[in-house]
Design a protein around this motif. Structure first.
Motif, PDB file in Angstrom:
ATOM      1  N   PRO A 188       0.790  -1.232   0.000  1.00 30.61           N
ATOM      2  CA  PRO A 188       0.000   0.000   0.000  1.00 30.61           C
ATOM      3  C   PRO A 188       0.824   1.285   0.000  1.00 30.61           C
ATOM      4  CG  PRO A 188      -0.725  -1.479   1.748  1.00 30.61           C
ATOM      5  CD  PRO A 188       0.453  -2.116   1.081  1.00 30.61           C
ATOM      6  N   ASP A 189       2.036   1.275   0.544  1.00 27.48           N
ATOM      7  CA  ASP A 189       2.842   2.496   0.617  1.00 27.48           C
ATOM      8  C   ASP A 189       3.728   2.701  -0.609  1.00 27.48           C
ATOM      9  OD1 ASP A 189       4.317   0.257   1.346  1.00 27.48           O
ATOM     10  OD2 ASP A 189       5.615   1.365   2.703  1.00 27.48           O
ATOM     11  N   GLU A 190       3.704   1.788  -1.581  1.00 32.27           N
ATOM     12  CA  GLU A 190       4.510   1.914  -2.789  1.00 32.27           C
ATOM     13  C   GLU A 190       3.615   2.171  -3.996  1.00 32.27           C
ATOM     14  OE1 GLU A 190       7.370  -1.172  -3.495  1.00 32.27           O
ATOM     15  OE2 GLU A 190       7.715  -1.458  -1.350  1.00 32.27           O
ATOM     16  N   PRO A 191       4.075   3.022  -4.929  1.00 33.66           N
ATOM     17  CA  PRO A 191       3.256   3.283  -6.120  1.00 33.66           C
ATOM     18  C   PRO A 191       3.206   2.056  -7.025  1.00 33.66           C
ATOM     19  CG  PRO A 191       5.402   4.323  -6.342  1.00 33.66           C
ATOM     20  CD  PRO A 191       5.328   3.745  -4.944  1.00 33.66           C
TER      21      PRO A 191
END
Length: 76
Positions: free
Chosen positions: A7-10
């Motif tokens: 979720p925290d990575e594009p």
């Protein structure tokens, strides 16, 4: 097939060697292998949206192209 990013990575473009953030989802299926309602997804950056879409469309696989949720493409 593209592996979901944490979720925290594009999300990253599916084009070979591209590391750009994805802003488009190219939803497709192969009608000889998949039922009509099944959708597979390739992700595309602005640069590769055309070439990936053309590849799928030439084979009759492309079903729809939509912005990735949260992408700048959704902003008017």
């Amino acid at each position: 097939m593209t592996t979901p990013a944490p979720p925290d990575e594009p999300l990253i473009c599916s084009a070979r060697g591209c590391r750009a953030p994805a802003i488009w989802e190219l939803r497709w299926n192969n009608p000889r292998l998949h039922p009509p309602e099944r959708r597979k997804t390739w992700l595309a950056c602005a640069t590769h949206r055309g070439s990936l879409g053309d590849f799928l469309d030439a084979r009759g696989f492309l079903r729809e192209v939509v912005p990735v949720p949260g992408s700048p493409t959704l902003q008017g």
